[in-house]
Design a protein around this motif. Structure first.
Motif, PDB file in Angstrom:
ATOM      1  N   VAL A   1       8.206   2.961  -2.892  1.00 50.61           N
ATOM      2  CA  VAL A   1       6.975   2.373  -3.418  1.00 50.61           C
ATOM      3  C   VAL A   1       7.269   1.079  -4.169  1.00 50.61           C
ATOM      4  N   GLN A   2       8.452   0.948  -4.735  1.00 52.73           N
ATOM      5  CA  GLN A   2       8.796  -0.295  -5.424  1.00 52.73           C
ATOM      6  C   GLN A   2       9.011  -1.447  -4.442  1.00 52.73           C
ATOM      7  N   LEU A   3       9.478  -1.129  -3.241  1.00 53.11           N
ATOM      8  CA  LEU A   3       9.722  -2.170  -2.242  1.00 53.11           C
ATOM      9  C   LEU A   3       8.462  -2.552  -1.484  1.00 53.11           C
ATOM     10  N   TYR A   4       7.716  -1.557  -1.040  1.00 52.70           N
ATOM     11  CA  TYR A   4       6.625  -1.810  -0.096  1.00 52.70           C
ATOM     12  C   TYR A   4       5.236  -1.783  -0.716  1.00 52.70           C
ATOM     13  N   GLY A   5       5.091  -1.250  -1.935  1.00 52.87           N
ATOM     14  CA  GLY A   5       3.797  -1.251  -2.610  1.00 52.87           C
ATOM     15  C   GLY A   5       3.727  -2.347  -3.657  1.00 52.87           C
ATOM     16  N   LYS A   6       2.532  -2.589  -4.179  1.00 55.00           N
ATOM     17  CA  LYS A   6       2.395  -3.522  -5.278  1.00 55.00           C
ATOM     18  C   LYS A   6       2.929  -2.880  -6.558  1.00 55.00           C
ATOM     19  N   ARG A   7       3.271  -3.710  -7.523  1.00 53.97           N
ATOM     20  CA  ARG A   7       3.820  -3.207  -8.778  1.00 53.97           C
ATOM     21  C   ARG A   7       2.806  -2.323  -9.489  1.00 53.97           C
ATOM     22  N   TYR A   8       3.340  -1.361 -10.250  1.00 52.10           N
ATOM     23  CA  TYR A   8       2.479  -0.507 -11.048  1.00 52.10           C
ATOM     24  C   TYR A   8       2.023  -1.290 -12.274  1.00 52.10           C
ATOM     25  N   ASP A   9       0.723  -1.217 -12.574  1.00 55.23           N
ATOM     26  CA  ASP A   9       0.147  -1.940 -13.699  1.00 55.23           C
ATOM     27  C   ASP A   9      -0.552  -0.940 -14.616  1.00 55.23           C
ATOM     28  N   ALA A  10       0.026  -0.719 -15.790  1.00 51.37           N
ATOM     29  CA  ALA A  10      -0.523   0.276 -16.714  1.00 51.37           C
ATOM     30  C   ALA A  10      -1.874  -0.130 -17.273  1.00 51.37           C
ATOM     31  N   THR A  11      -2.253  -1.394 -17.123  1.00 46.77           N
ATOM     32  CA  THR A  11      -3.564  -1.840 -17.598  1.00 46.77           C
ATOM     33  C   THR A  11      -4.637  -1.673 -16.533  1.00 46.77           C
ATOM     34  N   ALA A  12      -4.253  -1.192 -15.366  1.00 45.07           N
ATOM     35  CA  ALA A  12      -5.208  -1.080 -14.256  1.00 45.07           C
ATOM     36  C   ALA A  12      -5.218   0.321 -13.654  1.00 45.07           C
ATOM     37  N   ILE A  13      -5.102   1.342 -14.510  1.00 44.22           N
ATOM     38  CA  ILE A  13      -5.114   2.732 -14.036  1.00 44.22           C
ATOM     39  C   ILE A  13      -6.537   3.129 -13.653  1.00 44.22           C
ATOM     40  N   PRO A  14      -6.774   3.776 -12.494  1.00 42.29           N
ATOM     41  CA  PRO A  14      -5.748   4.142 -11.515  1.00 42.29           C
ATOM     42  C   PRO A  14      -5.353   2.958 -10.632  1.00 42.29           C
ATOM     43  N   ASN A  15      -4.083   2.908 -10.294  1.00 42.49           N
ATOM     44  CA  ASN A  15      -3.561   1.846  -9.434  1.00 42.49           C
ATOM     45  C   ASN A  15      -3.904   2.180  -7.984  1.00 42.49           C
ATOM     46  N   ASN A  16      -5.041   1.699  -7.533  1.00 40.85           N
ATOM     47  CA  ASN A  16      -5.535   2.071  -6.206  1.00 40.85           C
ATOM     48  C   ASN A  16      -5.016   1.174  -5.087  1.00 40.85           C
ATOM     49  N   GLN A  17      -4.114   0.257  -5.406  1.00 36.86           N
ATOM     50  CA  GLN A  17      -3.521  -0.567  -4.358  1.00 36.86           C
ATOM     51  C   GLN A  17      -2.665   0.304  -3.441  1.00 36.86           C
ATOM     52  N   LEU A  18      -2.456  -0.157  -2.211  1.00 33.94           N
ATOM     53  CA  LEU A  18      -1.723   0.638  -1.224  1.00 33.94           C
ATOM     54  C   LEU A  18      -0.264   0.797  -1.622  1.00 33.94           C
ATOM     55  N   GLY A  19       0.211   2.038  -1.511  1.00 32.76           N
ATOM     56  CA  GLY A  19       1.606   2.332  -1.780  1.00 32.76           C
ATOM     57  C   GLY A  19       2.359   2.584  -0.489  1.00 32.76           C
ATOM     58  N   ILE A  20       2.742   3.824  -0.262  1.00 30.78           N
ATOM     59  CA  ILE A  20       3.514   4.226   0.919  1.00 30.78           C
ATOM     60  C   ILE A  20       2.989   5.568   1.411  1.00 30.78           C
ATOM     61  N   PRO A  21       3.317   5.970   2.633  1.00 26.86           N
ATOM     62  CA  PRO A  21       2.996   7.337   3.058  1.00 26.86           C
ATOM     63  C   PRO A  21       3.708   8.347   2.160  1.00 26.86           C
ATOM     64  N   LEU A  22       2.974   9.287   1.653  1.00 24.45           N
ATOM     65  CA  LEU A  22       3.511  10.311   0.769  1.00 24.45           C
ATOM     66  C   LEU A  22       3.831  11.532   1.627  1.00 24.45           C
ATOM     67  N   VAL A  23       5.113  11.723   1.918  1.00 22.13           N
ATOM     68  CA  VAL A  23       5.540  12.749   2.866  1.00 22.13           C
ATOM     69  C   VAL A  23       6.086  13.950   2.105  1.00 22.13           C
ATOM     70  N   LEU A  24       5.343  15.057   2.137  1.00 25.86           N
ATOM     71  CA  LEU A  24       5.673  16.237   1.341  1.00 25.86           C
ATOM     72  C   LEU A  24       6.015  17.454   2.177  1.00 25.86           C
ATOM     73  N   LYS A  25       6.073  17.283   3.482  1.00 20.99           N
ATOM     74  CA  LYS A  25       6.455  18.390   4.345  1.00 20.99           C
ATOM     75  C   LYS A  25       7.058  17.849   5.623  1.00 20.99           C
TER      76      LYS A  25
END
Length: 498
Positions: free
Chosen positions: A159-183
């Motif tokens: 998420v640090q490489l392919y998503g936008k930076r996390y911004d604590a002043t803009a919670i929730p950070n609804n910008q696109l991150g990465i596929p969240l693969v849990l299985k």
């Protein structure tokens, strides 16, 4: 994302499969392969799979320079300003000049994507089997805790490489991150939001923190409570959650000692170093030879890239540090390295590094550092400075006096103190895979020209080699493009702006 399903076969005992996250394993069954049920039926077998994950962190995947996390660490630092290419040569040149980071067909953007999803997939394989496996609850906790940390770590890097930076002043950070693969499945997943990704990362770490209490690991290639706390501190730092970052950094380093100045100059090549919390031991029988970390980042191994284009440090980073600081002694301003053996054909450039040393000119083995106690001091100092905690300068002092006995405790506050912490963080963690991430999380520009206030007035970055000397904070190029091969395989993935 097309991933592994349970009918395919796993390698056990030494390593897990090296196939892409969008490819299947070979459906063969030679003697070194066993079926899924056998490989995951007992905690003993799951420990073998977990050892395979440990081993997979430093094995070669595709290109010669694409050697697990070590290769990704190089990319992260080479994309910053603190590693210098003295000539237009060497692997990852397209990362250094940023050309390949905005090329969706580049192997340089595909490599970390595949690497961390491989690790994630293998962690999910273990997590899906551990609860029903035969074995003790104590063993299950150890296995599950480490697998959860691998999954959290993989999503965090991605998420640090392919998503936008996390911004604590803009919670929730609804910008696109990465596929969240849990299985483990062939499901084609869309990109989760950055907020959703970090929520899952923290859940996995928190679960691991509970599971790994009381676990004593056999060596530093394994993950324990201290590593979980260190990873929690890293994630909190990126999320600008200063209290959590500080608290977990303190817990992570409790009872551990910083290395001596003698150890600091010994080559950063042993995971038994008292300061290392997590790292890979490169076994002589499992060495990747010209693909090892030491074949690219050491000063003394005789590989083409080291002989012709040794890694150098940004002169405007090094020059402010006095000779009394041991960290200034592991870089050579003249390019001469009288205390180490180089082959006669090794070209010498000013400001070259000898931080990392391989076993010899003919043996590239060099253990790979992933987490050290010094980082925890720096996290705590930064977090406390952000909270205007007066003890921040003392924490920095406690670290720096072990590197420079002549260091005087800083009387600075606010941004001036933060700038001092950042400067020490840059030289302390040089070459260990942090700089691009640090620039992005602090919303800072890339600046290879550097300040005019330091003694060196001219940057040692060569514009015709680097091509890119500056990039503004917030530029779209801080989000690496996702690989075209993955988008072709998964129509639910949206590409980053190009």
């Amino acid at each position: 994302m097309k991933t592994l399903n349970k009918t395919i076969l796993l390698v056990v005992l030494s390593i897990l499969s090296l196939s892409s996250c969008s490819e299947d394993f070979l459906v063969k069954k030679p003697t070194e392969f066993v079926d899924f049920e056998s490989a995951t039926s007992t905690t003993a077998n799951l420990f073998s799979l977990l050892n395979g994950v440990h081993r997979s962190l430093y094995i070669r995947y595709e290109g010669q320079n694409e050697t697990g996390i070590a290769g990704c660490m190089q990319q992260v630092d080479i994309a910053g300003e603190d590693i210098v290419y003295p000539i237009s040569n060497g692997w990852f040149l397209g990362v250094y000049n940023w050309n390949n980071l905005s090329n969706e067909n580049s192997q340089d953007v595909a490599f970390p994507y595949r690497t961390f999803y491989r690790i994630n997939r293998n962690a999910n394989t273990i997590l899906e089997a551990v609860d029903v496996a035969s074995g003790s609850d104590a063993d299950k906790k150890i296995i599950k805790g480490q697998a959860l940390l691998y999954r959290a770590f993989s999503h965090f890097q991605l998420v640090q490489l392919y998503g936008k930076r996390y911004d604590a002043t803009a919670i929730p950070n609804n910008q696109l991150g990465i596929p969240l693969v849990l299985k483990v499945s062939n499901e084609q997943l869309p990109r989760a939001t950055v907020e959703e990704v970090y929520k899952q990362i923290n859940k996995d770490i928190d679960d691991a923190l509970a599971l790994l209490v009381g676990y004593t690991k056999p060596n530093n290639s394994h993950l324990d409570l201290r590593v979980a706390q260190g990873l929690k501190a890293r994630v909190a730092l990126v999320q600008q959650n200063w209290p959590v970052a500080s608290a977990n950094a303190i817990l992570a380093r409790a009872g551990k000692s910083l290395m001596s100045t003698t150890a600091y100059t010994s080559g950063f090549n042993s995971y038994t170093n008292s300061e290392w919390m997590w790292g890979s031991f490169v076994n002589e029988l499992q060495s990747e030879s010209f693909a090892n970390f030491g074949a690219y980042m050491s000063r003394n191994f005789s590989s083409t890239v080291i002989r012709s284009c040794p890694k150098a440090i940004f002169n405007k980073l090094l020059d402010p540090f006095p000779a009394t600081d041991v960290r200034s002694t592991i870089f050579s301003k003249t390019g001469q390295h009288p205390n180490i053996t180089l082959v006669s054909t090794a070209v010498k450039f000013p400001y070259t590094s000898q931080k990392f040393l391989a076993v010899s000119t003919g043996d590239s083995r060099c253990d790979v550092p992933y987490m050290r106690i010094a980082e925890m001091f720096l996290i705590e100092a930064e977090a406390k400075a952000k909270m205007n905690d007066a003890t921040a300068s003392q924490i920095l002092f406690n670290l720096i006096t072990t590197r420079n006995p002549a260091y005087v405790k800083s009387t600075s506050t606010g941004q001036t103190l933060l700038n001092e912490i950042y400067l020490h963080r840059r030289i302390e963690l040089w070459g260990e895979g942090f700089r691009f991430y640090d620039l992005k999380r602090t919303d800072s520009p890339l600046d290879r020209v550097g300040p005019t206030t330091v003694p060196a007035t001219t940057s040692n970055h060569i514009a015709s080699v680097a091509l890119v000397m500056s990039i503004p904070a917030g530029d779209k190029r801080w989000q690496w493009l996702l690989p075209r091969s993955e988008i072709n395989a998964n129509p639910n993935i949206v590409q980053n702006p190009n």
